[in-house]
Design a protein around this motif. Structure first.
Motif, PDB file in Angstrom:
ATOM      1  N   MET A   4       0.818  -1.185   0.000  1.00 56.00           N
ATOM      2  CA  MET A   4       0.000   0.000   0.000  1.00 56.00           C
ATOM      3  C   MET A   4       0.865   1.253   0.000  1.00 56.00           C
ATOM      4  SD  MET A   4      -3.127  -0.741   2.593  1.00 56.00           S
ATOM      5  CE  MET A   4      -4.664  -0.399   1.782  1.00 56.00           C
ATOM      6  N   ILE A   5       1.972   1.202   0.682  1.00 54.74           N
ATOM      7  CA  ILE A   5       2.835   2.382   0.759  1.00 54.74           C
ATOM      8  C   ILE A   5       3.432   2.710  -0.607  1.00 54.74           C
ATOM      9  CG2 ILE A   5       4.976   3.272   1.757  1.00 54.74           C
ATOM     10  CD1 ILE A   5       4.261   1.734   4.304  1.00 54.74           C
ATOM     11  N   ILE A   6       3.776   1.696  -1.378  1.00 52.98           N
ATOM     12  CA  ILE A   6       4.346   1.939  -2.711  1.00 52.98           C
ATOM     13  C   ILE A   6       3.294   2.548  -3.636  1.00 52.98           C
ATOM     14  CG2 ILE A   6       5.289   0.814  -4.757  1.00 52.98           C
ATOM     15  CD1 ILE A   6       6.627  -1.172  -2.825  1.00 52.98           C
ATOM     16  N   VAL A   7       2.066   2.031  -3.600  1.00 53.67           N
ATOM     17  CA  VAL A   7       1.003   2.539  -4.467  1.00 53.67           C
ATOM     18  C   VAL A   7       0.547   3.925  -4.014  1.00 53.67           C
ATOM     19  CG1 VAL A   7      -1.315   2.068  -5.336  1.00 53.67           C
ATOM     20  CG2 VAL A   7       0.288   0.208  -5.032  1.00 53.67           C
ATOM     21  N   LEU A   8       0.718   4.238  -2.748  1.00 54.94           N
ATOM     22  CA  LEU A   8       0.319   5.547  -2.219  1.00 54.94           C
ATOM     23  C   LEU A   8       1.001   6.686  -2.966  1.00 54.94           C
ATOM     24  CD1 LEU A   8      -1.251   7.079  -0.020  1.00 54.94           C
ATOM     25  CD2 LEU A   8       0.747   6.842   1.446  1.00 54.94           C
ATOM     26  N   GLN A   9       2.204   6.476  -3.413  1.00 53.41           N
ATOM     27  CA  GLN A   9       2.932   7.508  -4.158  1.00 53.41           C
ATOM     28  C   GLN A   9       2.292   7.806  -5.507  1.00 53.41           C
ATOM     29  OE1 GLN A   9       6.873   5.972  -4.556  1.00 53.41           O
ATOM     30  NE2 GLN A   9       7.192   5.823  -2.339  1.00 53.41           N
ATOM     31  N   PRO A  17      -6.257   8.011  -4.135  1.00 57.15           N
ATOM     32  CA  PRO A  17      -7.649   7.550  -4.059  1.00 57.15           C
ATOM     33  C   PRO A  17      -7.791   6.026  -4.065  1.00 57.15           C
ATOM     34  CG  PRO A  17      -7.479   9.336  -5.635  1.00 57.15           C
ATOM     35  CD  PRO A  17      -6.082   8.962  -5.238  1.00 57.15           C
ATOM     36  N   VAL A  18      -6.910   5.331  -4.774  1.00 59.03           N
ATOM     37  CA  VAL A  18      -6.975   3.862  -4.811  1.00 59.03           C
ATOM     38  C   VAL A  18      -6.668   3.300  -3.425  1.00 59.03           C
ATOM     39  CG1 VAL A  18      -5.909   1.793  -5.765  1.00 59.03           C
ATOM     40  CG2 VAL A  18      -6.437   3.716  -7.248  1.00 59.03           C
ATOM     41  N   ILE A  19      -5.690   3.856  -2.767  1.00 62.01           N
ATOM     42  CA  ILE A  19      -5.331   3.397  -1.426  1.00 62.01           C
ATOM     43  C   ILE A  19      -6.445   3.688  -0.441  1.00 62.01           C
ATOM     44  CG2 ILE A  19      -3.739   3.754   0.497  1.00 62.01           C
ATOM     45  CD1 ILE A  19      -2.669   2.070  -1.799  1.00 62.01           C
ATOM     46  N   LEU A  58      -9.615   3.902  -1.116  1.00 65.64           N
ATOM     47  CA  LEU A  58     -10.686   2.951  -1.410  1.00 65.64           C
ATOM     48  C   LEU A  58     -10.371   1.587  -0.814  1.00 65.64           C
ATOM     49  CD1 LEU A  58     -13.273   2.109  -2.968  1.00 65.64           C
ATOM     50  CD2 LEU A  58     -11.760   1.512  -4.857  1.00 65.64           C
ATOM     51  N   ALA A  59      -9.160   1.100  -1.017  1.00 61.34           N
ATOM     52  CA  ALA A  59      -8.764  -0.208  -0.493  1.00 61.34           C
ATOM     53  C   ALA A  59      -8.813  -0.240   1.028  1.00 61.34           C
ATOM     54  CB  ALA A  59      -7.371  -0.562  -0.984  1.00 61.34           C
ATOM     55  N   LEU A  60      -8.330   0.810   1.658  1.00 56.93           N
ATOM     56  CA  LEU A  60      -8.326   0.872   3.116  1.00 56.93           C
ATOM     57  C   LEU A  60      -9.738   0.948   3.673  1.00 56.93           C
ATOM     58  CD1 LEU A  60      -6.463   0.950   5.559  1.00 56.93           C
ATOM     59  CD2 LEU A  60      -6.465   3.441   5.385  1.00 56.93           C
ATOM     60  N   THR A  61     -10.599   1.722   3.035  1.00 53.23           N
ATOM     61  CA  THR A  61     -11.984   1.838   3.480  1.00 53.23           C
ATOM     62  C   THR A  61     -12.718   0.506   3.355  1.00 53.23           C
ATOM     63  OG1 THR A  61     -12.010   4.152   2.779  1.00 53.23           O
ATOM     64  CG2 THR A  61     -14.139   3.096   3.143  1.00 53.23           C
ATOM     65  N   ILE A  62     -12.551  -0.155   2.241  1.00 48.15           N
ATOM     66  CA  ILE A  62     -13.193  -1.464   2.032  1.00 48.15           C
ATOM     67  C   ILE A  62     -12.694  -2.466   3.065  1.00 48.15           C
ATOM     68  CG2 ILE A  62     -13.331  -3.431   0.463  1.00 48.15           C
ATOM     69  CD1 ILE A  62     -13.444  -1.420  -1.840  1.00 48.15           C
ATOM     70  N   TYR A  63     -11.392  -2.481   3.292  1.00 46.55           N
ATOM     71  CA  TYR A  63     -10.821  -3.422   4.246  1.00 46.55           C
ATOM     72  C   TYR A  63     -11.334  -3.158   5.663  1.00 46.55           C
ATOM     73  CZ  TYR A  63      -7.442  -6.020   6.984  1.00 46.55           C
ATOM     74  OH  TYR A  63      -6.861  -6.869   7.879  1.00 46.55           O
ATOM     75  N   ILE A  64     -11.388  -1.905   6.069  1.00 48.11           N
ATOM     76  CA  ILE A  64     -11.879  -1.565   7.412  1.00 48.11           C
ATOM     77  C   ILE A  64     -13.348  -1.938   7.563  1.00 48.11           C
ATOM     78  CG2 ILE A  64     -12.423   0.381   8.942  1.00 48.11           C
ATOM     79  CD1 ILE A  64      -9.766   1.648   7.998  1.00 48.11           C
ATOM     80  N   LEU A  65     -14.168  -1.672   6.551  1.00 46.23           N
ATOM     81  CA  LEU A  65     -15.590  -2.026   6.625  1.00 46.23           C
ATOM     82  C   LEU A  65     -15.802  -3.533   6.713  1.00 46.23           C
ATOM     83  CD1 LEU A  65     -17.161   0.470   4.082  1.00 46.23           C
ATOM     84  CD2 LEU A  65     -17.488   0.415   6.544  1.00 46.23           C
ATOM     85  N   MET A  66     -15.061  -4.297   5.917  1.00 45.29           N
ATOM     86  CA  MET A  66     -15.225  -5.749   5.944  1.00 45.29           C
ATOM     87  C   MET A  66     -14.724  -6.347   7.253  1.00 45.29           C
ATOM     88  SD  MET A  66     -14.475  -7.067   2.097  1.00 45.29           S
ATOM     89  CE  MET A  66     -12.770  -6.560   2.136  1.00 45.29           C
ATOM     90  N   THR A  67     -13.622  -5.840   7.768  1.00 44.13           N
ATOM     91  CA  THR A  67     -13.097  -6.348   9.035  1.00 44.13           C
ATOM     92  C   THR A  67     -14.049  -6.025  10.175  1.00 44.13           C
ATOM     93  OG1 THR A  67     -10.856  -6.039   8.206  1.00 44.13           O
ATOM     94  CG2 THR A  67     -11.107  -6.327  10.576  1.00 44.13           C
ATOM     95  N   THR A  90     -16.272  -8.181  -3.013  1.00 49.50           N
ATOM     96  CA  THR A  90     -15.800  -6.814  -2.847  1.00 49.50           C
ATOM     97  C   THR A  90     -14.312  -6.710  -2.561  1.00 49.50           C
ATOM     98  OG1 THR A  90     -17.958  -6.313  -1.925  1.00 49.50           O
ATOM     99  CG2 THR A  90     -16.285  -4.681  -1.604  1.00 49.50           C
ATOM    100  N   GLY A  91     -13.763  -7.636  -1.819  1.00 48.51           N
ATOM    101  CA  GLY A  91     -12.336  -7.573  -1.482  1.00 48.51           C
ATOM    102  C   GLY A  91     -11.412  -7.651  -2.672  1.00 48.51           C
ATOM    103  N   PHE A  92     -11.898  -8.136  -3.795  1.00 48.12           N
ATOM    104  CA  PHE A  92     -11.085  -8.245  -5.005  1.00 48.12           C
ATOM    105  C   PHE A  92     -10.926  -6.898  -5.696  1.00 48.12           C
ATOM    106  CE2 PHE A  92     -10.566  -9.248  -9.565  1.00 48.12           C
ATOM    107  CZ  PHE A  92      -9.387  -9.952  -9.485  1.00 48.12           C
ATOM    108  N   VAL A  93     -11.852  -5.984  -5.482  1.00 46.99           N
ATOM    109  CA  VAL A  93     -11.823  -4.681  -6.148  1.00 46.99           C
ATOM    110  C   VAL A  93     -10.536  -3.939  -5.845  1.00 46.99           C
ATOM    111  CG1 VAL A  93     -12.944  -2.418  -6.243  1.00 46.99           C
ATOM    112  CG2 VAL A  93     -14.311  -4.486  -6.210  1.00 46.99           C
ATOM    113  N   SER A  94     -10.131  -3.959  -4.595  1.00 50.78           N
ATOM    114  CA  SER A  94      -8.948  -3.197  -4.216  1.00 50.78           C
ATOM    115  C   SER A  94      -7.628  -3.865  -4.646  1.00 50.78           C
ATOM    116  CB  SER A  94      -8.930  -2.985  -2.698  1.00 50.78           C
ATOM    117  OG  SER A  94      -8.921  -4.228  -2.039  1.00 50.78           O
ATOM    118  N   LYS A  95      -7.690  -5.145  -5.010  1.00 50.71           N
ATOM    119  CA  LYS A  95      -6.459  -5.825  -5.423  1.00 50.71           C
ATOM    120  C   LYS A  95      -6.255  -5.635  -6.902  1.00 50.71           C
ATOM    121  CE  LYS A  95      -6.417  -9.122  -1.781  1.00 50.71           C
ATOM    122  NZ  LYS A  95      -6.268 -10.459  -1.352  1.00 50.71           N
TER     123      LYS A  95
END
Length: 74
Positions: free
Chosen positions: A1-6, A10-12, A14-23, A69-74
């Motif tokens: 995630m840190i590499i893609v953050l650069q 917005p993608v990061i 989205l991925a973080l929000t989805i992960y937090i909601l599912m967890t 849904t978890g596949f969207v962020s990957k």
């Protein structure tokens, strides 16, 4: 995630929000049914069938399977 953050913040987010909601949803399912293992969750079908039916979908989504849904962020 840190590499893609650069490259795409917005993608990061989205991925973080989805992960937090599912967890959070996974932990709430265990809390609602007062269970600590998946085996205990399987016998709570009569108590709350809808919540028990959503549990495998949420857990598989956390694994990142393609139609969920978890596949969207990957």
């Amino acid at each position: 995630m840190i590499i893609v953050l650069q490259f795409s913040t917005p993608v990061i987010l989205l991925a973080l929000t989805i992960y937090i909601l599912m967890t959070t949803a996974a932990f709430l399912i265990f809390e609602i049914n007062k269970t600590t293992t998946i085996n205990q969750l399987s016998i709570t079908w009569a108590k709350s069938p809808t919540v028990t039916a959503l549990a495998p979908l949420i857990l598989l989504s956390l694994g990142g399977l393609p139609p969920l849904t978890g596949f969207v962020s990957k």
